[in-house]
Write a protein that holds these residues in place. Sequence first.
Motif, short mmCIF file in Angstrom:
data_model
loop_
_atom_site.label_atom_id
_atom_site.label_comp_id
_atom_site.label_asym_id
_atom_site.label_seq_id
_atom_site.Cartn_x
_atom_site.Cartn_y
_atom_site.Cartn_z
N ARG A 79 -2.56 17.79 36.86
CA ARG A 79 -3.69 18.61 36.41
C ARG A 79 -3.56 19.55 35.46
O ARG A 79 -3.88 20.67 36.59
N ARG A 97 -17.98 16.41 35.57
CA ARG A 97 -17.11 14.97 35.26
C ARG A 97 -17.32 14.14 35.97
O ARG A 97 -17.51 12.67 35.38
N LEU A 98 -18.37 13.66 37.62
CA LEU A 98 -19.29 12.72 37.70
C LEU A 98 -20.22 11.94 36.49
O LEU A 98 -19.73 10.45 36.00
N ARG A 148 -16.96 20.11 38.22
CA ARG A 148 -16.77 18.31 38.98
C ARG A 148 -18.21 17.73 38.54
O ARG A 148 -18.28 16.27 38.30
N LYS A 149 -20.04 18.25 38.46
CA LYS A 149 -20.42 17.41 38.34
C LYS A 149 -20.21 16.86 36.99
O LYS A 149 -20.88 15.81 36.93
N PHE A 186 -16.16 25.63 39.45
CA PHE A 186 -15.56 24.40 40.08
C PHE A 186 -16.07 23.41 40.49
O PHE A 186 -15.88 21.94 40.08
N TYR A 187 -17.37 23.51 41.31
CA TYR A 187 -18.30 22.59 41.24
C TYR A 187 -19.15 22.33 39.59
O TYR A 187 -19.53 20.44 39.54
N LYS A 200 -9.43 12.59 37.72
CA LYS A 200 -10.34 12.38 38.74
C LYS A 200 -9.41 12.93 40.12
O LYS A 200 -8.71 11.51 40.56
#
Lengths: 120, 297
Positions: free
Chosen positions: B184, B113-114, B110-111, B106-107, B148
Amino acid sequence: MGTLGELERSVMDAIWVHDDGLSAAELRDVLSDRELALTTVHTVLSRLEKKGFVTRDRSIRPHRYLAVSTREDHVAELMTEMLSQAPDRQAVLARFLGTVTEADTKALRNLLGRNHSTQS
Amino acid sequence: MTIVGLILAVLAFLLAWPIPAALARFRGDPISEVVLWQAVGLSGGLSLIGAALAFAVAPGTTSLPQGLLELLRGEAHTQLSLVAWVFLIIAVLLIGRLLGCLVLTFYSARKARLRHDEILHLLSEPSATYPDTRIISTDEVVAYCLPKGPRKGTAVLSTGLIKALDENERTAVIAHERAHLDFRHDVLVIPFAAWHRALPYFSATAIGLNSVNRLIELMADDQARERVDPQILAQAVQSAAEMNPEHRGGLSAQRIRRLSHPLDSTRIPVRLMSIGLAAVLLLVPTLLILTPAAFGI
C-alpha cells in the motif's frame, strides 16, 4: 459471451473504428460472432453512455452511437495522469508529450535526450 | 504560555525548512526515510497548530487543553485580547485547512483511480501470463499499478514495454509493481499530497511529496529483491530508461546503483534509530501542548 467488461471493450473497439457511428443493430451485426441479443447491446451502450464514453445522435432513427474521444486520446489521458504522479522531473515533462503532435514529440524527445547527455 | 508558544513556533519553523532540506539530502534506508518524513509532516503540523493555539488561549490558564476547554464552554472568550482572537482564528483555519485537504485528497485520489480503472478496462486486455495484470496497447515504455483496496489492484504493462524487455525483466518489473500494491505505498503518499495541497507555498511540502514519491520506488525495488534477481530488475530499469528519455532522471540512475549492490547491512539498526527519532519528533510538540507542567516555564 464473456464478462460485461469484455463486452464493453468489444463495443468500444467497434465504435472507435467507425467514425460515423453505429446503430445498435449495426453493432450487433459487427459483433455477430458474439451472438448478442439486441437488448444486450442496448444495455452495454447505455452503460457506456452513462460513463461518458459514447454519445447518442438522436436526430436520426435508429439512434447512432459515436465515440466521445478517440482511443488514442484515452490512452494519452491515462499516460498523462500516470506520469503526472511520477517523481522524476523528466517524467513530469513527459506529461506534455501525450498532448502534442508526433513531430513535436520527436523534437521534444531529442531535446530531452540532448539535455541529458550534456548533464552527465 | 507565551514561552510554550514560542518554542512550538521555533519547532514549526525548524520542521518547515532546515529539517526537510537536510532529510531530502539524506541517502540511506528508504523505510527509515519514509518514517522520518511522516514524523516531520505530523510534528510540523502539530507544532504550527499548537503554537497558534498557545497564543490564543487566555493568559493565566494552567494548561492548553484546559484553556481550550474554557474557550469552548464560552467562559474565557471575554478575556481574550485582539491578538489572541487573531491567533485563535488562524489556528481554527489551519486545522480546518489541513484536515479538509486530507479528506479531499483521499477522495479525489479514489475518484481518479476509479475513473482510471474504468478507462483502463476499455483500453487494455488481461495478461494471459501474469495474474492481475493488464496490457495496454501503446508505444510508451511504461509499467505502473493501480491500487484497489488492501493487497488488491492491477499491474499495467504497455505493449511498448513488453517489446523492450525480455521475459525475466518483465517478471522483475511486475514484482516491483506488486510490491507497491502489496505494501500500500499509495497510502504513504496521501498525507504528503494533502499537506502540499494545503500549503503549496511551503517548499517543505513539495520536497516532502517529491521525496516520498521517490522513496516508495526504492522500497518497491528492495521488496522485489525477495522474489527476483536485483540485477535483472536493474537491467529492466536501464532498458526502460534508454527507451524513454523522460525516465532517465536521477531516479533511474539511483535505482540501478542501489540494485547493483547488496542491501546495506546496517539498515536494521538505522531503521530502529529512525523510529526512535520519529517518536521523539512526535512527542515533543504533543507533550508541550498537553502537559500543564510545560506551562510553568
